[in-house]
Design a protein around this motif. Structure first.
Motif, PDB file in Angstrom:
ATOM      1  N   VAL A   1       0.828  -1.205   0.000  1.00 33.04           N
ATOM      2  CA  VAL A   1       0.000   0.000   0.000  1.00 33.04           C
ATOM      3  C   VAL A   1       0.865   1.258   0.000  1.00 33.04           C
ATOM      4  N   MET A   2       2.178   1.079   0.227  1.00 30.01           N
ATOM      5  CA  MET A   2       3.101   2.219   0.187  1.00 30.01           C
ATOM      6  C   MET A   2       3.544   2.542  -1.232  1.00 30.01           C
ATOM      7  N   LEU A   3       3.256   1.644  -2.178  1.00 29.27           N
ATOM      8  CA  LEU A   3       3.649   1.885  -3.557  1.00 29.27           C
ATOM      9  C   LEU A   3       2.819   3.021  -4.146  1.00 29.27           C
ATOM     10  N   PRO A   4       3.417   3.811  -5.030  1.00 29.55           N
ATOM     11  CA  PRO A   4       2.679   4.961  -5.596  1.00 29.55           C
ATOM     12  C   PRO A   4       1.489   4.514  -6.420  1.00 29.55           C
ATOM     13  N   SER A   5       0.415   5.288  -6.331  1.00 32.72           N
ATOM     14  CA  SER A   5      -0.800   4.956  -7.059  1.00 32.72           C
ATOM     15  C   SER A   5      -0.744   5.537  -8.463  1.00 32.72           C
ATOM     16  N   MET A   6      -1.094   4.703  -9.447  1.00 28.44           N
ATOM     17  CA  MET A   6      -1.215   5.173 -10.826  1.00 28.44           C
ATOM     18  C   MET A   6      -2.677   5.261 -11.234  1.00 28.44           C
ATOM     19  N   SER A   7      -3.553   4.869 -10.317  1.00 32.28           N
ATOM     20  CA  SER A   7      -4.993   5.008 -10.528  1.00 32.28           C
ATOM     21  C   SER A   7      -5.618   5.383  -9.192  1.00 32.28           C
ATOM     22  N   GLY A   8      -5.981   6.645  -9.067  1.00 29.21           N
ATOM     23  CA  GLY A   8      -6.511   7.117  -7.794  1.00 29.21           C
ATOM     24  C   GLY A   8      -7.761   6.379  -7.365  1.00 29.21           C
ATOM     25  N   ASP A   9      -8.638   6.072  -8.317  1.00 29.56           N
ATOM     26  CA  ASP A   9      -9.884   5.387  -7.968  1.00 29.56           C
ATOM     27  C   ASP A   9      -9.602   3.977  -7.441  1.00 29.56           C
ATOM     28  N   LEU A  10      -8.724   3.243  -8.125  1.00 32.06           N
ATOM     29  CA  LEU A  10      -8.418   1.883  -7.685  1.00 32.06           C
ATOM     30  C   LEU A  10      -7.713   1.890  -6.335  1.00 32.06           C
ATOM     31  N   TYR A  11      -6.817   2.849  -6.145  1.00 29.79           N
ATOM     32  CA  TYR A  11      -6.111   2.904  -4.859  1.00 29.79           C
ATOM     33  C   TYR A  11      -7.081   3.257  -3.735  1.00 29.79           C
ATOM     34  N   ALA A  12      -8.009   4.159  -4.011  1.00 31.43           N
ATOM     35  CA  ALA A  12      -8.988   4.531  -2.987  1.00 31.43           C
ATOM     36  C   ALA A  12      -9.841   3.339  -2.594  1.00 31.43           C
ATOM     37  N   THR A  13     -10.110   2.455  -3.559  1.00 30.90           N
ATOM     38  CA  THR A  13     -10.948   1.285  -3.284  1.00 30.90           C
ATOM     39  C   THR A  13     -10.174   0.173  -2.599  1.00 30.90           C
ATOM     40  N   TRP A  14      -8.956  -0.104  -3.076  1.00 32.35           N
ATOM     41  CA  TRP A  14      -8.225  -1.293  -2.628  1.00 32.35           C
ATOM     42  C   TRP A  14      -6.976  -0.980  -1.810  1.00 32.35           C
ATOM     43  N   GLY A  15      -6.620   0.267  -1.664  1.00 36.09           N
ATOM     44  CA  GLY A  15      -5.370   0.606  -0.976  1.00 36.09           C
ATOM     45  C   GLY A  15      -5.491   0.803   0.525  1.00 36.09           C
ATOM     46  N   THR A  16      -6.651   0.488   1.083  1.00 36.15           N
ATOM     47  CA  THR A  16      -6.834   0.616   2.533  1.00 36.15           C
ATOM     48  C   THR A  16      -6.763  -0.760   3.184  1.00 36.15           C
ATOM     49  N   LEU A  17      -6.286  -0.792   4.415  1.00 36.48           N
ATOM     50  CA  LEU A  17      -6.132  -2.061   5.135  1.00 36.48           C
ATOM     51  C   LEU A  17      -7.377  -2.365   5.956  1.00 36.48           C
ATOM     52  N   GLN A  18      -7.630  -3.647   6.151  1.00 35.19           N
ATOM     53  CA  GLN A  18      -8.815  -4.092   6.888  1.00 35.19           C
ATOM     54  C   GLN A  18      -8.406  -4.631   8.263  1.00 35.19           C
ATOM     55  N   VAL A  19      -9.331  -4.498   9.188  1.00 34.24           N
ATOM     56  CA  VAL A  19      -9.092  -4.982  10.550  1.00 34.24           C
ATOM     57  C   VAL A  19     -10.325  -5.754  10.995  1.00 34.24           C
ATOM     58  N   ARG A  20     -10.115  -6.866  11.676  1.00 32.89           N
ATOM     59  CA  ARG A  20     -11.229  -7.606  12.279  1.00 32.89           C
ATOM     60  C   ARG A  20     -10.803  -7.982  13.704  1.00 32.89           C
ATOM     61  N   ALA A  21     -11.602  -7.573  14.673  1.00 27.05           N
ATOM     62  CA  ALA A  21     -11.302  -7.825  16.088  1.00 27.05           C
ATOM     63  C   ALA A  21      -9.919  -7.278  16.438  1.00 27.05           C
ATOM     64  N   ASP A  22      -9.621  -6.071  15.951  1.00 22.72           N
ATOM     65  CA  ASP A  22      -8.360  -5.374  16.226  1.00 22.72           C
ATOM     66  C   ASP A  22      -7.146  -6.103  15.666  1.00 22.72           C
ATOM     67  N   ARG A  23      -7.359  -7.031  14.750  1.00 25.84           N
ATOM     68  CA  ARG A  23      -6.253  -7.730  14.108  1.00 25.84           C
ATOM     69  C   ARG A  23      -6.231  -7.397  12.619  1.00 25.84           C
ATOM     70  N   LEU A  24      -5.032  -7.114  12.106  1.00 26.57           N
ATOM     71  CA  LEU A  24      -4.882  -6.799  10.694  1.00 26.57           C
ATOM     72  C   LEU A  24      -5.233  -8.015   9.846  1.00 26.57           C
ATOM     73  N   ARG A  25      -6.074  -7.807   8.862  1.00 31.08           N
ATOM     74  CA  ARG A  25      -6.390  -8.869   7.900  1.00 31.08           C
ATOM     75  C   ARG A  25      -5.400  -8.767   6.742  1.00 31.08           C
ATOM     76  N   VAL A  26      -4.574  -9.767   6.600  1.00 31.00           N
ATOM     77  CA  VAL A  26      -3.496  -9.738   5.612  1.00 31.00           C
ATOM     78  C   VAL A  26      -4.082  -9.765   4.207  1.00 31.00           C
ATOM     79  N   GLU A  27      -3.545  -8.924   3.329  1.00 27.30           N
ATOM     80  CA  GLU A  27      -4.020  -8.877   1.949  1.00 27.30           C
ATOM     81  C   GLU A  27      -2.901  -8.826   0.934  1.00 27.30           C
ATOM     82  N   GLY A  28      -1.640  -8.684   1.375  1.00 26.37           N
ATOM     83  CA  GLY A  28      -0.519  -8.662   0.443  1.00 26.37           C
ATOM     84  C   GLY A  28      -0.714  -7.618  -0.631  1.00 26.37           C
TER      85      GLY A  28
END
Length: 428
Positions: free
Chosen positions: A154-181
């Protein structure tokens, strides 16, 4: 257009030509690079030519263009061709949107074509080893992400703002990071690892190496905290152990023991997470059930139109506008019942092929295990491209008669099959 822009365009064109030539000259390098991009390059990295092309889509197109071969067509090829034609006609008639048509042709049909072509220039064992190895590497990255709480992609530069806004955020469940690579979503990564587990089981590695690899894949899938990912991983491994021909007995019994041991460790851990998640996890399941209120909006042919402002049976359909976690329903809402049933027929045909005695293959097993999931998740980010690639690969696997230890012959479209066989007979 100024001189700098022309220069950059010329450089890009030159690099593209060199890339195409290298791809044609080295099919092994092409496939390795494609697998690495699939697993390690997010969808928001790519180029804009008319519209945005993600790196995996662009590379898939190059791979297809440089791998055009003389292949025997069959019924599933016809199904996919008819679907592609329907999608194009529906778009021309303004019964399907541009976005839906582009996704269908570039993220579903194009990877299918790549899967159909890949065994024309490579053998099965090489493809199996590459997919297994790259997936294991992605699993290691996933475990590191879980341990450190840091996703470097998610630290890589975005070449598509819309796609990054949709998929560039991290998810959490029960205060634990959900790994997405690099897959932009934990469910997508879970699906990718689950599908790849069939290739790990089939790889010609020592039993101990395959068991360690499966353990890494299972561990990373658990860290996605995706129920669908974990279930389809189990389905895939069980089907692979039961149905893959030529699998040694030591591997079958070892995987069975590993599965039981893993269940004893994982089930309490996962149960604790979902218990802590409480309403969030339960709401996720309820949301999927509520999606069926959208069925009434599906047309026989063509997209459902703007249904977001409607209410059916007291259910406000606009609540589902952002995400529809049901791939088949997405097909239907975008193109109608008939085109969607064609896609489902292709998936089911490949899935059922594993029941042919002694004919089950890793890609067909991976697809079969995903069949229940297409009614519970969407084909997001790379997961859709990977699934349709495996559908095409499974079809190619049926027709591959090159043997697992020899490289497939590089026949050209202009050659007849008889001539190609005679020209390359010395390599068989």
């Amino acid at each position: 257009m100024n001189a700098s822009t022309l220069l950059l365009a010329g450089i890009a064109a030159g690099v593209g030509v060199i890339g195409v030539l290298l791809s044609r000259a080295s099919p092994r390098l092409t496939f390795v690079l494609w697998a690495l991009v699939l697993f390690f390059v997010p969808v928001w990295l790519g180029v804009t030519v008319g519209f945005f092309w993600s790196a995996i889509t662009l590379l898939t197109l190059v791979a297809v263009v440089t791998s055009i071969s003389d292949i025997r067509l069959n019924g599933i090829d016809l199904i996919m061709a008819v679907f592609a034609l329907m999608a194009a006609v529906l778009f021309a008639l303004k019964a399907a949107t541009l976005a839906a048509t582009v996704i269908a042709l570039l993220e579903w049909v194009l990877p299918y074509v790549w899967g159909r072509l890949v065994l024309a220039r490579l053998n099965r064992s090489f493809v199996t080893r590459v997919l297994a190895a790259v997936a294991v590497a992605a699993a290691v990255f996933g475990l590191v992400e879980f341990a450190t709480g840091t996703n470097v992609f998610v630290m890589l530069p975005s070449m598509s703002g819309d796609l990054y806004a949709t998929w560039g955020t991290l998810q959490v469940r029960a205060d634990r990071l959900r790994v997405e690579g690099a897959w932009g979503h934990s469910i997508a990564l879970g699906a990718g690892l689950a599908m790849s587990s069939a290739f790990v089981v089939a790889a010609r590695w020592p039993v101990a190496v395959r068991l360690i690899a499966l353990g890494l894949l299972a561990g990373a899938t658990v860290t996605t905290i995706s129920r669908i990912g974990m279930l389809t991983l189990v389905f895939t491994v069980v089907l692979a152990v039961l149905l893959l021909p030529g699998l040694d007995r030591a591997m079958r019994w070892s995987v069975a023991a590993l599965t039981v041991l893993g269940a004893l460790v994982v089930i309490p851990f996962v149960g604790t997470i979902f218990s802590e998640a409480g309403d969030e996890a339960g709401g996720s399941a309820d949301y999927r059930t509520g999606l069926f209120s959208l069925v009434s909006q599906v047309q026989v042919f063509g997209g459902a139109g703007d249904w977001t402002g409607r209410t059916v049976g007291g259910e406000y359909l606009g609540a589902y506008a952002k995400s529809i976690d049901n791939a088949f329903l997405v097909f239907a809402l975008r193109f109608g019942w008939i085109p969607s049933l064609l896609l489902l027929a292709a998936l089911v045909a490949v899935g059922l092929s594993i029941l042919r005695p002694g004919k089950a293959s890793p890609p067909a097993i991976a697809v079969a295990a995903q069949l229940p999931a297409i009614f519970a998740v969407a084909l997001i980010t790379q997961a859709g491209s990977y699934l349709w690639f495996l559908v095409g690969l499974a079809v190619a696997w049926w027709q591959s008669d090159d043997g697992d230890d020899q490289e497939a012959r590089p026949s050209l479209v202009s050659m007849s099959r008889t001539n190609a066989d005679s020209v390359f007979a010395s390599r068989r």
